[in-house]
Scaffold this motif. Structure first.
Motif, PDB file in Angstrom:
ATOM      1  N   SER A  51      14.910  95.951 101.980  1.00  0.00           N
ATOM      2  CA  SER A  51      13.809  95.831 102.943  1.00  0.00           C
ATOM      3  C   SER A  51      12.477  96.204 102.301  1.00  0.00           C
ATOM      4  O   SER A  51      11.472  95.508 102.473  1.00  0.00           O
ATOM      5  CB  SER A  51      14.072  96.718 104.163  1.00  0.00           C
ATOM      6  OG  SER A  51      15.208  96.292 104.874  1.00  0.00           O
ATOM      7  N   ALA A  85       8.843  91.731 111.609  1.00  0.00           N
ATOM      8  CA  ALA A  85       9.949  92.530 112.139  1.00  0.00           C
ATOM      9  C   ALA A  85      11.072  92.573 111.118  1.00  0.00           C
ATOM     10  O   ALA A  85      11.514  91.535 110.627  1.00  0.00           O
ATOM     11  CB  ALA A  85      10.454  91.939 113.449  1.00  0.00           C
ATOM     12  N   VAL A  86      11.533  93.779 110.813  1.00  0.00           N
ATOM     13  CA  VAL A  86      12.572  93.971 109.805  1.00  0.00           C
ATOM     14  C   VAL A  86      13.864  94.406 110.486  1.00  0.00           C
ATOM     15  O   VAL A  86      13.883  95.380 111.236  1.00  0.00           O
ATOM     16  CB  VAL A  86      12.149  95.025 108.762  1.00  0.00           C
ATOM     17  CG1 VAL A  86      13.201  95.134 107.661  1.00  0.00           C
ATOM     18  CG2 VAL A  86      10.791  94.686 108.167  1.00  0.00           C
ATOM     19  N   SER A  87      14.933  93.668 110.231  1.00  0.00           N
ATOM     20  CA  SER A  87      16.266  94.052 110.709  1.00  0.00           C
ATOM     21  C   SER A  87      17.280  93.273 109.893  1.00  0.00           C
ATOM     22  O   SER A  87      17.371  92.049 110.023  1.00  0.00           O
ATOM     23  CB  SER A  87      16.448  93.742 112.196  1.00  0.00           C
ATOM     24  OG  SER A  87      17.804  93.945 112.598  1.00  0.00           O
ATOM     25  N   GLY A 129      10.187  97.713 113.503  1.00  0.00           N
ATOM     26  CA  GLY A 129      11.616  97.807 113.226  1.00  0.00           C
ATOM     27  C   GLY A 129      12.150  99.076 113.854  1.00  0.00           C
ATOM     28  O   GLY A 129      11.414  99.851 114.463  1.00  0.00           O
ATOM     29  N   SER A 177      14.685 100.477 109.129  1.00  0.00           N
ATOM     30  CA  SER A 177      13.646  99.442 109.042  1.00  0.00           C
ATOM     31  C   SER A 177      12.283 100.000 109.442  1.00  0.00           C
ATOM     32  O   SER A 177      11.247  99.594 108.900  1.00  0.00           O
ATOM     33  CB  SER A 177      14.007  98.251 109.935  1.00  0.00           C
ATOM     34  OG  SER A 177      15.208  97.651 109.504  1.00  0.00           O
ATOM     35  N   HIS A 178      12.270 100.921 110.390  1.00  0.00           N
ATOM     36  CA  HIS A 178      11.021 101.592 110.765  1.00  0.00           C
ATOM     37  C   HIS A 178      10.505 102.416 109.585  1.00  0.00           C
ATOM     38  O   HIS A 178       9.300 102.425 109.291  1.00  0.00           O
ATOM     39  CB  HIS A 178      11.257 102.465 111.987  1.00  0.00           C
ATOM     40  CG  HIS A 178      10.069 103.269 112.409  1.00  0.00           C
ATOM     41  ND1 HIS A 178       8.908 102.697 112.890  1.00  0.00           N
ATOM     42  CD2 HIS A 178       9.848 104.616 112.417  1.00  0.00           C
ATOM     43  CE1 HIS A 178       8.030 103.645 113.186  1.00  0.00           C
ATOM     44  NE2 HIS A 178       8.579 104.812 112.897  1.00  0.00           N
ATOM     45  N   VAL A 200      14.329  95.205 118.742  1.00  0.00           N
ATOM     46  CA  VAL A 200      13.527  94.394 117.825  1.00  0.00           C
ATOM     47  C   VAL A 200      13.409  92.974 118.359  1.00  0.00           C
ATOM     48  O   VAL A 200      12.325  92.378 118.364  1.00  0.00           O
ATOM     49  CB  VAL A 200      14.142  94.406 116.407  1.00  0.00           C
ATOM     50  CG1 VAL A 200      13.379  93.465 115.484  1.00  0.00           C
ATOM     51  CG2 VAL A 200      14.142  95.816 115.837  1.00  0.00           C
ATOM     52  N   THR A 235      15.269  89.257 107.822  1.00  0.00           N
ATOM     53  CA  THR A 235      16.627  89.520 108.287  1.00  0.00           C
ATOM     54  C   THR A 235      17.660  88.821 107.427  1.00  0.00           C
ATOM     55  O   THR A 235      17.377  87.784 106.812  1.00  0.00           O
ATOM     56  CB  THR A 235      16.786  89.080 109.759  1.00  0.00           C
ATOM     57  OG1 THR A 235      18.122  89.360 110.201  1.00  0.00           O
ATOM     58  CG2 THR A 235      16.501  87.591 109.935  1.00  0.00           C
TER      59      THR A 235
END
Length: 379
Positions: free
Chosen positions: A162, A100-102, A49, A53-54, A110, A128
């Motif tokens: 998240s 993957a987070v967004s 992310g 998100s990271h 991403v 997401t």
């Protein structure tokens, strides 16, 4: 909910109810995000992310390994998309699992990272709030988020959601793979939910303390955020909120490296130093040593974000207590709250506009243009 004097702090005050509401939405969604055969096929997990998100990925990395028994790494999106070895993508059918987070799903890097991972044989789960976004369209599976609308402020509510989604996924994976019983899995989940009541009880005193501290620190020139393991993620997140809400110089570093580098900085009386160290942290002994050097020996303005018993020297280090948890991984749901309060009140006292209002030199960032409108290169 208390009507705090600025939007970011009002977001913090909304977190307990948000946690209750989102738990009810996300817990059943996480049960069906992947099938049982898909969960059993996972040999390695990659979390990725950008921005908040990271930070969320860093916060849960060790929880994923402990709960699932699966080797897990956090890879920044640009490294996954441009540098990550192709031999580590598709090394086995549908492996690794890339999560993957967004929340928006529109972050170019991403999307690029997921497109490359899938093209080389990885399996991708997009977390997401927008299934029709670039991330939603290229992921193998989607875990849908639905963060209720709220007044705009540097990401606070979306960060909580998240974190919650990722922890519920990890618990589900471990449950399906037989790492623990269904009863134990439900106890893990219950501990997440109890953070809502615990944070609600803690917020009045926490808010008052941090607002007072922000008044004392508003003229400081820079901020140093420090932590190790999951605590490092909270420190990284706190640094990001200072940039977004205040625009002051800030840095994040791990607990050991601070004693190799950052303590050399001059004008120590002008550096707000925030040490994140959960009560049961394996790095607590080093954090206590650091606090002694930073506060007692150097006279830095020092705040410890901790839980349980306050083991820090109250003469040279202020401490804000976040809720205790039965399981260490649950603490990430509340330990970032005082950092958001600090950034929110500093921004208010200084008359700052969030994100500099995307005006002047920052105008290119209007509408997220700098991170959504970027060339996609998939190789």
């Amino acid at each position: 909910m208390k009507q705090a004097s600025n939007a970011m702090c009002r977001q913090v005050w909304s977190l307990p109810e948000l946690l209750r509401q989102q738990y009810g939405c996300l817990e059943p969604e996480c049960r069906k995000a992947l099938t049982t055969p898909e969960i059993f096929s996972i040999q390695r997990i990659v979390l990725t992310g950008c921005g908040d998100s990271h930070a969320a990925a860093m916060a849960v990395r060790y929880a994923f390994e402990a709960l699932t028994g699966i080797p897990t790494e956090v890879v920044p999106a640009i490294e996954l998309s441009r540098y990550y070895s192709e031999s580590q993508l598709g090394f086995a059918p549908h492996n690794p699992l890339v999560i993957a987070v967004s929340n928006s799903g529109g972050i170019a890097r991403v999307s690029e990272a997921i497109q490359r991972a899938v093209a080389h044989g990885a399996f991708a789960l997009g977390v997401t709030g927008n299934p029709d976004s670039p991330l939603g369209r290229c992921a193998s599976r989607i875990l849908p988020l639905s963060v209720p609308p709220f007044e705009s402020a540097p990401g606070t509510r979306s960060y909580l959601v998240s974190l919650l989604a990722l922890l519920l996924l990890a618990i589900r994976f471990g449950e399906v793979r037989g790492r623990y019983t269904m009863d134990q899995a439900m106890d893990y989940r219950a501990d997440l939910l109890t953070q809502a009541d615990a944070l609600e009880r803690a917020l009045p005193a926490m808010d008052e303390q941090i607002k007072r501290l922000a008044g004392e620190w508003k003229d400081l020139e820079a901020f140093d955020f420090i932590g190790a393991g999951p605590d490092y993620a909270a420190a990284w997140f706190g640094q990001a909120k200072i940039y977004e809400a205040v625009g002051r110089y800030a840095m994040c570093i791990n607990t050991e490296e601070w004693l190799h580098m950052n303590f050399f900085m001059k004008n120590v009386e002008k550096i707000g130093t925030v040490l994140v160290c959960a009560g049961g942290s394996p790095a607590a002994s080093r954090a206590l040593e650091l606090a002694g050097y930073a506060g007692r020996d150097m006279g830095r303005p020092l705040l410890a974000v901790t839980s349980g018993e306050n083991r820090f020297d109250q003469g040279t280090c202020q401490a804000v207590l976040t809720p205790e948890t039965r399981y260490a991984h649950s603490g990430v749901l509340s330990q970032f709250a005082p950092l958001c309060l600090l950034a929110g009140y500093l921004g208010e006292f200084l008359g700052e506009e969030d994100g500099r209002g995307c005006k002047g030199p920052w105008a290119f960032a209007q509408g997220g243009r700098g991170i959504t409108q970027s060339e996609i290169i998939v190789k």
